[in-house]
Design a protein around this motif. Structure first.
Motif, PDB file in Angstrom:
ATOM      1  N   ILE A   1      36.002  34.256  41.072  1.00  0.00           N
ATOM      2  CA  ILE A   1      36.489  34.830  40.708  1.00  0.00           C
ATOM      3  C   ILE A   1      37.492  34.753  39.266  1.00  0.00           C
ATOM      4  N   TYR A   2      37.016  33.294  38.930  1.00  0.00           N
ATOM      5  CA  TYR A   2      37.482  33.669  37.245  1.00  0.00           C
ATOM      6  C   TYR A   2      37.062  34.575  36.846  1.00  0.00           C
ATOM      7  N   ARG A   3      36.300  34.821  37.022  1.00  0.00           N
ATOM      8  CA  ARG A   3      35.810  36.324  36.064  1.00  0.00           C
ATOM      9  C   ARG A   3      35.405  37.216  36.284  1.00  0.00           C
ATOM     10  N   GLU A   4      36.362  37.514  37.681  1.00  0.00           N
ATOM     11  CA  GLU A   4      36.531  38.766  37.971  1.00  0.00           C
ATOM     12  C   GLU A   4      37.761  38.799  38.388  1.00  0.00           C
ATOM     13  N   GLU A   5      38.565  37.722  37.272  1.00  0.00           N
ATOM     14  CA  GLU A   5      40.296  37.910  37.556  1.00  0.00           C
ATOM     15  C   GLU A   5      40.662  38.359  39.263  1.00  0.00           C
ATOM     16  N   ASP A   6      40.018  37.508  39.774  1.00  0.00           N
ATOM     17  CA  ASP A   6      40.288  38.047  41.749  1.00  0.00           C
ATOM     18  C   ASP A   6      41.587  36.625  42.217  1.00  0.00           C
ATOM     19  N   ARG A   7      41.997  35.855  40.780  1.00  0.00           N
ATOM     20  CA  ARG A   7      43.641  35.638  41.076  1.00  0.00           C
ATOM     21  C   ARG A   7      44.080  35.037  39.749  1.00  0.00           C
ATOM     22  N   PRO A   8      44.798  34.276  40.034  1.00  0.00           N
ATOM     23  CA  PRO A   8      45.804  34.395  38.314  1.00  0.00           C
ATOM     24  C   PRO A   8      44.620  33.207  37.349  1.00  0.00           C
TER      25      PRO A   8
ATOM     26  N   TYR B   1      50.466  22.410  42.175  1.00  0.00           N
ATOM     27  CA  TYR B   1      49.192  22.756  42.343  1.00  0.00           C
ATOM     28  C   TYR B   1      49.424  23.424  43.799  1.00  0.00           C
ATOM     29  N   LEU B   2      49.593  22.929  44.467  1.00  0.00           N
ATOM     30  CA  LEU B   2      49.610  24.067  46.600  1.00  0.00           C
ATOM     31  C   LEU B   2      49.896  24.416  46.459  1.00  0.00           C
ATOM     32  N   GLU B   3      51.886  24.531  45.712  1.00  0.00           N
ATOM     33  CA  GLU B   3      52.434  24.893  46.021  1.00  0.00           C
ATOM     34  C   GLU B   3      52.422  27.172  46.020  1.00  0.00           C
ATOM     35  N   GLN B   4      52.313  26.363  43.994  1.00  0.00           N
ATOM     36  CA  GLN B   4      51.605  27.615  43.176  1.00  0.00           C
ATOM     37  C   GLN B   4      50.613  28.460  43.805  1.00  0.00           C
ATOM     38  N   THR B   5      49.095  27.995  44.419  1.00  0.00           N
ATOM     39  CA  THR B   5      48.260  28.328  45.539  1.00  0.00           C
ATOM     40  C   THR B   5      48.635  29.266  46.540  1.00  0.00           C
ATOM     41  N   PHE B   6      49.545  28.718  47.266  1.00  0.00           N
ATOM     42  CA  PHE B   6      49.843  29.381  48.147  1.00  0.00           C
ATOM     43  C   PHE B   6      50.681  30.505  47.708  1.00  0.00           C
ATOM     44  N   LYS B   7      51.981  30.163  46.842  1.00  0.00           N
ATOM     45  CA  LYS B   7      52.478  31.514  46.345  1.00  0.00           C
ATOM     46  C   LYS B   7      51.443  32.646  45.987  1.00  0.00           C
ATOM     47  N   SER B   8      50.565  31.965  44.650  1.00  0.00           N
ATOM     48  CA  SER B   8      49.578  33.271  44.397  1.00  0.00           C
ATOM     49  C   SER B   8      48.979  34.129  45.668  1.00  0.00           C
TER      50      SER B   8
ATOM     51  N   GLY C   1      50.253  34.574  48.439  1.00  0.00           N
ATOM     52  CA  GLY C   1      51.400  35.425  49.039  1.00  0.00           C
ATOM     53  C   GLY C   1      51.972  36.444  48.135  1.00  0.00           C
ATOM     54  N   SER C   2      51.715  36.258  47.473  1.00  0.00           N
ATOM     55  CA  SER C   2      51.901  37.687  46.417  1.00  0.00           C
ATOM     56  C   SER C   2      50.475  38.449  46.560  1.00  0.00           C
ATOM     57  N   GLY C   3      49.653  38.050  47.274  1.00  0.00           N
ATOM     58  CA  GLY C   3      48.116  38.504  47.144  1.00  0.00           C
ATOM     59  C   GLY C   3      47.582  38.935  45.364  1.00  0.00           C
ATOM     60  N   LYS C   4      47.907  37.701  44.728  1.00  0.00           N
ATOM     61  CA  LYS C   4      47.203  38.050  42.900  1.00  0.00           C
ATOM     62  C   LYS C   4      46.574  36.870  43.550  1.00  0.00           C
ATOM     63  N   ARG C   5      45.876  36.310  44.312  1.00  0.00           N
ATOM     64  CA  ARG C   5      44.729  35.422  44.719  1.00  0.00           C
ATOM     65  C   ARG C   5      44.406  35.682  45.713  1.00  0.00           C
ATOM     66  N   VAL C   6      42.816  36.567  45.534  1.00  0.00           N
ATOM     67  CA  VAL C   6      41.931  37.505  46.957  1.00  0.00           C
ATOM     68  C   VAL C   6      42.115  36.613  47.727  1.00  0.00           C
ATOM     69  N   MET C   7      42.049  36.820  48.532  1.00  0.00           N
ATOM     70  CA  MET C   7      42.065  35.065  50.269  1.00  0.00           C
ATOM     71  C   MET C   7      40.453  35.502  51.091  1.00  0.00           C
ATOM     72  N   ASP C   8      39.905  34.557  51.443  1.00  0.00           N
ATOM     73  CA  ASP C   8      38.911  34.999  52.629  1.00  0.00           C
ATOM     74  C   ASP C   8      39.578  35.639  53.077  1.00  0.00           C
ATOM     75  N   LYS C   9      38.416  36.259  53.916  1.00  0.00           N
ATOM     76  CA  LYS C   9      39.365  37.661  54.634  1.00  0.00           C
ATOM     77  C   LYS C   9      39.935  37.261  56.593  1.00  0.00           C
ATOM     78  N   LYS C  10      38.742  36.078  56.708  1.00  0.00           N
ATOM     79  CA  LYS C  10      39.644  34.908  57.703  1.00  0.00           C
ATOM     80  C   LYS C  10      40.039  34.133  57.727  1.00  0.00           C
TER      81      LYS C  10
ATOM     82  N   MET D   1      47.105  32.064  56.810  1.00  0.00           N
ATOM     83  CA  MET D   1      47.629  32.258  56.138  1.00  0.00           C
ATOM     84  C   MET D   1      48.849  33.495  56.449  1.00  0.00           C
ATOM     85  N   GLU D   2      49.259  34.764  56.351  1.00  0.00           N
ATOM     86  CA  GLU D   2      50.188  35.494  56.900  1.00  0.00           C
ATOM     87  C   GLU D   2      50.896  35.515  57.648  1.00  0.00           C
ATOM     88  N   LYS D   3      50.748  34.330  58.934  1.00  0.00           N
ATOM     89  CA  LYS D   3      51.434  34.142  59.846  1.00  0.00           C
ATOM     90  C   LYS D   3      52.394  32.323  59.819  1.00  0.00           C
TER      91      LYS D   3
END
Ligand code: HEC
Ligand code: HEC
Length: 211
Positions: free
Chosen positions: A72-79, A169-176, A178-187, A192-194
Motif C-alpha cells: 500500500i505504501y509502495r502504491e502510495e494508497d495511504r498518506p 495514531y488512530l485519530e490520524q488514521t480515522f482522518k485519513s 475519512g478524507s479518502g487519502k487512505r484506501v479502505m477495505d471495500k467491506k 466507517m462511513e456511518k
C-alpha cells in the motif's frame, strides 16, 4: 577422471542445484536483518513497540498485514507522513513510509514481516475516558468485531491490531480514511462511513482503554 576433476564437477553440480533450489541466494542474512530492524527501531522502538504516540506499534502485527501494508505504501494508497529518525545513524534525517517501502525489496519485507510477527504486541499505557470507551466497545462489537476480532486484539488476519494502539495514531488514521487519502477495505467502508465524529472518538477511547 581424476579426483580433483570429480570434486570440481560435484561442486559445480551442487552450486547449480543450490541456485535452482534457491538455497544460496535467497533469504536475508541475519546481519542484514539486524541492520534493517535497527533502522525501523529508531522510529518504531525496539521490537516494534513504539514509545511515540504518533508512530504506531508494529511488533505483533501479522506477516500478511505487514506485507500488504508495504505494498500500500509502495502504491502510495495511504498518506506517507513525513517523519524524522529519532536516533541511530540517521538521527534527525527526514523520510516517510512510502520512501522506506520503495527502498526495500520483497525479500527484505518478508524477513521484516516474520521478525515483527514473532514479537508480542505491547499495548500502550495512555489516558482514556471510561464512558467514551464503553460506548466505543458497543460500536466496535456491532460494526468492527467481524474483521477486528477479540476487541481488535487479534493479529490472526490482515486487518492489523487496534487494541492498545496509540490513540493519536488512530485519530490520524480515522482522518485519513475519512478524507479518502487512505484506501479502505471495500467491506469496511460502509461501516466507517456511518460513524459520526463522536462515534470515532468513542472507538479510539475503547481501543486505547485496552492496556
Ligand atoms: C523515520 C521514522 C520511521 C522509520 C525509520 C520507519 N517508520 Fe514505519 N512508520 C512511521 C510513521 C510516522 C508511521 C505512521 C504514519 C504513516 O503511515 O505514514 C509508520 C507506519 C508504519 C506501518 C503501518 C502500521 C499500521 O498499523 O498501519 C508499518 C507496517 C511500518 N511503519 C513499518 C516499518 C518498518 C518495517 C520499518 C523499517 C524498515 C519502518 N516502518 C521504519 C515512521 C517510521
Ligand atoms: C470487512 C472487514 C472489516 C471491517 C468490518 C472493519 N475493518 Fe477495519 N480493516 C480491515 C482491513 C482488511 C484493514 C487493513 C487494510 C488497511 O490497511 O486499510 C483494516 C484496517 C483498519 C484500521 C487501520 C489499522 C492500522 O494499524 O493502521 C483501523 C483503524 C480500522 N480498520 C478500524 C475499523 C473500525 C473502527 C471498524 C468498525 C467501524 C472496522 N475497521 C471494520 C477490515 C475491516
Amino acid at each position: 577422471m581424476n579426483a580433483q576433476r570429480l570434486t570440481g564437477d560435484l561442486l559445480a553440480k551442487f552450486v547449480a542445484m543450490a541456485i535452482a533450489g534457491g538455497i544460496i541466494f535467497s533469504g536475508v542474512f541475519a546481519a542484514d536483518l539486524d541492520k534493517l530492524t535497527a533502522s525501523c527501531a529508531s522510529c518504531h522502538g525496539e521490537g516494534g513497540t513504539s514509545t511515540e504516540s504518533t508512530i504506531p506499534t508494529i511488533g505483533g502485527m501479522s506477516e500478511q498485514f505487514m506485507i500488504d501494508t508495504m505494498d500500500i505504501y509502495r502504491e502510495e494508497d495511504r498518506p506517507c507522513i513525513e517523519a524524522e529518525y529519532l536516533d541511530g545513524e540517521k538521527k534527525g534525517e527526514k523520510t516517510d513510509m512510502c520512501k522506506i517501502a520503495t527502498e526495500l525489496d520483497d525479500e527484505d519485507i518478508e524477513a521484516l514481516a516474520g521478525f515483527y510477527a514473532s514479537k508480542p504486541f505491547v499495548r500502550a499505557i495512555q489516558n482514556f475516558d471510561t464512558d467514551k470507551a464503553k460506548r466505543g466497545k458497543r460500536l466496535h462489537d456491532t460494526n468492527c468485531e467481524k474483521c477486528h476480532e477479540d476487541g481488535g486484539s487479534s493479529a490472526e488476519d490482515d486487518a492489523g491490531v487496534l487494541a492498545g494502539q496509540w490513540m493519536p495514531y488512530l485519530e490520524q488514521t480515522f482522518k485519513s480514511y475519512g478524507s479518502g487519502k487512505r484506501v479502505m477495505d471495500k467491506k469496511m467502508k460502509p461501516k466507517m462511513e456511518k460513524l459520526s465524529d463522536a462515534d470515532k472518538e468513542d472507538l479510539i477511547h475503547f481501543y486505547g482503554s485496552l492496556q
